[in-house]
Design a protein around this motif. Sequence first.
Motif, PDB file in Angstrom:
ATOM      1  N   GLN A 144       2.447  -0.750 -22.204  1.00 60.42           N
ATOM      2  CA  GLN A 144       1.570  -1.764 -21.628  1.00 60.42           C
ATOM      3  C   GLN A 144       2.306  -2.578 -20.572  1.00 60.42           C
ATOM      4  O   GLN A 144       1.786  -2.810 -19.467  1.00 60.42           O
ATOM      5  N   PHE A 145       3.514  -3.007 -20.888  1.00 61.68           N
ATOM      6  CA  PHE A 145       4.328  -3.800 -19.965  1.00 61.68           C
ATOM      7  C   PHE A 145       4.607  -3.024 -18.676  1.00 61.68           C
ATOM      8  O   PHE A 145       4.455  -3.556 -17.562  1.00 61.68           O
ATOM      9  N   ALA A 146       4.988  -1.749 -18.807  1.00 59.63           N
ATOM     10  CA  ALA A 146       5.303  -0.925 -17.633  1.00 59.63           C
ATOM     11  C   ALA A 146       4.069  -0.684 -16.768  1.00 59.63           C
ATOM     12  O   ALA A 146       4.146  -0.724 -15.529  1.00 59.63           O
ATOM     13  N   ILE A 147       2.923  -0.446 -17.395  1.00 59.43           N
ATOM     14  CA  ILE A 147       1.687  -0.194 -16.652  1.00 59.43           C
ATOM     15  C   ILE A 147       1.286  -1.417 -15.829  1.00 59.43           C
ATOM     16  O   ILE A 147       0.926  -1.306 -14.647  1.00 59.43           O
ATOM     17  N   VAL A 148       1.339  -2.592 -16.438  1.00 57.83           N
ATOM     18  CA  VAL A 148       0.972  -3.820 -15.723  1.00 57.83           C
ATOM     19  C   VAL A 148       1.891  -4.050 -14.530  1.00 57.83           C
ATOM     20  O   VAL A 148       1.435  -4.361 -13.421  1.00 57.83           O
ATOM     21  N   LEU A 149       3.203  -3.888 -14.726  1.00 59.80           N
ATOM     22  CA  LEU A 149       4.151  -4.111 -13.639  1.00 59.80           C
ATOM     23  C   LEU A 149       4.062  -3.047 -12.552  1.00 59.80           C
ATOM     24  O   LEU A 149       4.444  -3.293 -11.405  1.00 59.80           O
ATOM     25  N   ALA A 150       3.576  -1.881 -12.886  1.00 59.85           N
ATOM     26  CA  ALA A 150       3.429  -0.827 -11.878  1.00 59.85           C
ATOM     27  C   ALA A 150       2.220  -1.070 -10.984  1.00 59.85           C
ATOM     28  O   ALA A 150       2.276  -0.822  -9.771  1.00 59.85           O
ATOM     29  N   ILE A 151       1.119  -1.571 -11.561  1.00 61.84           N
ATOM     30  CA  ILE A 151      -0.138  -1.630 -10.818  1.00 61.84           C
ATOM     31  C   ILE A 151      -0.381  -2.993 -10.158  1.00 61.84           C
ATOM     32  O   ILE A 151      -0.691  -3.063  -8.964  1.00 61.84           O
ATOM     33  N   VAL A 152      -0.255  -4.087 -10.905  1.00 58.44           N
ATOM     34  CA  VAL A 152      -0.716  -5.388 -10.391  1.00 58.44           C
ATOM     35  C   VAL A 152       0.129  -5.905  -9.225  1.00 58.44           C
ATOM     36  O   VAL A 152      -0.433  -6.396  -8.229  1.00 58.44           O
ATOM     37  N   PRO A 153       1.481  -5.830  -9.250  1.00 60.33           N
ATOM     38  CA  PRO A 153       2.234  -6.328  -8.086  1.00 60.33           C
ATOM     39  C   PRO A 153       1.893  -5.599  -6.789  1.00 60.33           C
ATOM     40  O   PRO A 153       1.967  -6.198  -5.707  1.00 60.33           O
ATOM     41  N   LEU A 154       1.527  -4.331  -6.879  1.00 66.47           N
ATOM     42  CA  LEU A 154       1.125  -3.608  -5.672  1.00 66.47           C
ATOM     43  C   LEU A 154      -0.186  -4.171  -5.131  1.00 66.47           C
ATOM     44  O   LEU A 154      -0.358  -4.303  -3.910  1.00 66.47           O
ATOM     45  N   LEU A 155      -1.113  -4.529  -6.014  1.00 63.75           N
ATOM     46  CA  LEU A 155      -2.346  -5.183  -5.580  1.00 63.75           C
ATOM     47  C   LEU A 155      -2.038  -6.537  -4.939  1.00 63.75           C
ATOM     48  O   LEU A 155      -2.664  -6.917  -3.943  1.00 63.75           O
ATOM     49  N   VAL A 156      -1.062  -7.244  -5.497  1.00 67.58           N
ATOM     50  CA  VAL A 156      -0.646  -8.530  -4.934  1.00 67.58           C
ATOM     51  C   VAL A 156      -0.093  -8.344  -3.523  1.00 67.58           C
ATOM     52  O   VAL A 156      -0.426  -9.097  -2.602  1.00 67.58           O
ATOM     53  N   ALA A 157       0.765  -7.330  -3.339  1.00 70.88           N
ATOM     54  CA  ALA A 157       1.366  -7.087  -2.026  1.00 70.88           C
ATOM     55  C   ALA A 157       0.304  -6.783  -0.979  1.00 70.88           C
ATOM     56  O   ALA A 157       0.380  -7.260   0.167  1.00 70.88           O
ATOM     57  N   VAL A 158      -0.687  -6.007  -1.354  1.00 69.19           N
ATOM     58  CA  VAL A 158      -1.756  -5.674  -0.405  1.00 69.19           C
ATOM     59  C   VAL A 158      -2.582  -6.913  -0.081  1.00 69.19           C
ATOM     60  O   VAL A 158      -2.955  -7.141   1.081  1.00 69.19           O
ATOM     61  N   LYS A 159      -2.860  -7.740  -1.067  1.00 68.24           N
ATOM     62  CA  LYS A 159      -3.639  -8.953  -0.810  1.00 68.24           C
ATOM     63  C   LYS A 159      -2.849  -9.950   0.037  1.00 68.24           C
ATOM     64  O   LYS A 159      -3.428 -10.666   0.867  1.00 68.24           O
ATOM     65  N   ARG A 160      -1.527  -9.992  -0.154  1.00 69.08           N
ATOM     66  CA  ARG A 160      -0.687 -10.888   0.640  1.00 69.08           C
ATOM     67  C   ARG A 160      -0.438 -10.365   2.050  1.00 69.08           C
ATOM     68  O   ARG A 160       0.032 -11.078   2.913  1.00 69.08           O
ATOM     69  N   ARG A 161      -0.712  -9.070   2.258  1.00 66.21           N
ATOM     70  CA  ARG A 161      -0.433  -8.423   3.563  1.00 66.21           C
ATOM     71  C   ARG A 161       1.061  -8.406   3.860  1.00 66.21           C
ATOM     72  O   ARG A 161       1.492  -8.541   4.994  1.00 66.21           O
TER      73      ARG A 161
END
Length: 486
Positions: A144-161
């Motif tokens: 669970q920990f690995a899945i969250v860290l793999a997916i959500v920060p990438l969504l953050v990076a895209v939203k931050r541009r």
Amino acid sequence: MQSSRLVRLLPIAIALVAIAIRLAPLMRSDLGFTLRPDDSFEYLQLANGMRHGCGFARLINGVCQPAEILRTPGYPLFLAALGSNMRWAMVTQAVLGGIVCLLIAAWVAKYWSFNAAIVAELLVAFDLPSIVMSNSLMSEALFQFAIVLAIVPLLVAVKRRKNVALAGACAGLLAGFALMVRPIGIIVPIVLAAPPLSALWLSRRYRIASAALALGIPALILAGWAARNYIVAGFPGISTVSAINMYYYRAADIVARQNGTLLDDTHATFGARLGVPYDRIYEAGVQSPELAHRMTEMGLKTVEAHPFEAAIMTAQAFDYLALSPIRTQLANLLGDTAAMHVGNGLNAGSLNFGRIRRALGAISESPLLSALITFQVLTVLLVWVGLVIAILRCANSGVDYRLWVLCPAAAGVLLLLLASGGEADVRFRVPAIPLLAIVAALGYFPREPKTVSQSMRDLNPIATIDAVKFEGSGAAAGLSAQKSLE
């Protein structure tokens, strides 16, 4: 100002409560509830083997077994690093659960809304299957920990541009680690390609390169482990568990449905036909490329010959994973002896009203278990209703919202779908819960009024500790928040 500071502390308080709840069972002197037959002991044997010079092989009665090709190394490595005391593994898993809660709250509050952050965090913090599996010597909490860290920060990076390629590379590494914890994580790299490809403000070449990093790094890790298995055992795959699932769970469950029996009733006949009984199929000395090939071939023949039964099995298992509460393991964790044996699960084998009635009757014998199961049903329904609302909102929302809804939803649903067979267990929902919780929260609270959003937007662990500085420069913070929301 004081009330604003207290509100900012709420996500930290929830995370600490989540950790405390997960740690509470460890106050018991007997930790037998942390062990699950077969899986837990195999993980311990592998961890012992790694600590005592066996390489990645089990150590049993002081003897190194053949090179392991059933389990992947992620979780045994985690256990080996924490030493021989099981309690430390449970403590670490409890802390990881709290970190997941806090990170989700920080990310969702910063880039969406404070209300959504609290809803998502609460859904994860009080998810009873997650709490139970945190106190089990099983891989779900780490996965669970690995899945969250793999997916959500990438969504953050895209939203931050910003730093999309770097985030794609980090996501790829974490997805590769998730694969080594649980091979079912093979769907994660596919989902990771979507955020970089959707970043239309970037050049085409940059988008493709970022997606290639997110996809390629875990693919290389997977290929490397498959090569290792081929070198040490002649097995050209990542794990023999898929062959076992195909034969002893998918195919056997289809036959059980045809006969109107439970899955357990078919294991004996399938073992006789294979030449390896079910109760020995997970042993290290039994694993071989030939056996894996035979199980896959025989299992696929049964599945292909009965497509209707296979579809019914998959649908029932998916519904079970999506909605069913955890029962026996929860009773075991609570030490509720009246509810230790609440009957067979409602997934495998032919489902009928008699089985449902017997399960409900067994549950009703324990008031505590009945209350907790009711709580689980309500919270999981809250997750799925929110997810449906979020998906419906996508029709009239921007790219960022659609990305934050569809990517986690796709990953969560695919994780459940891949586990939808006779082997389905409520614990398989645990890795998907944080992703589904984020989506549900965005369904209920897609955004906040500007004044609230501006005051809560900078919520994260560092900013919370340093809250006084933000209050001293309110105008600048508000302007920054407004620009970020545009």
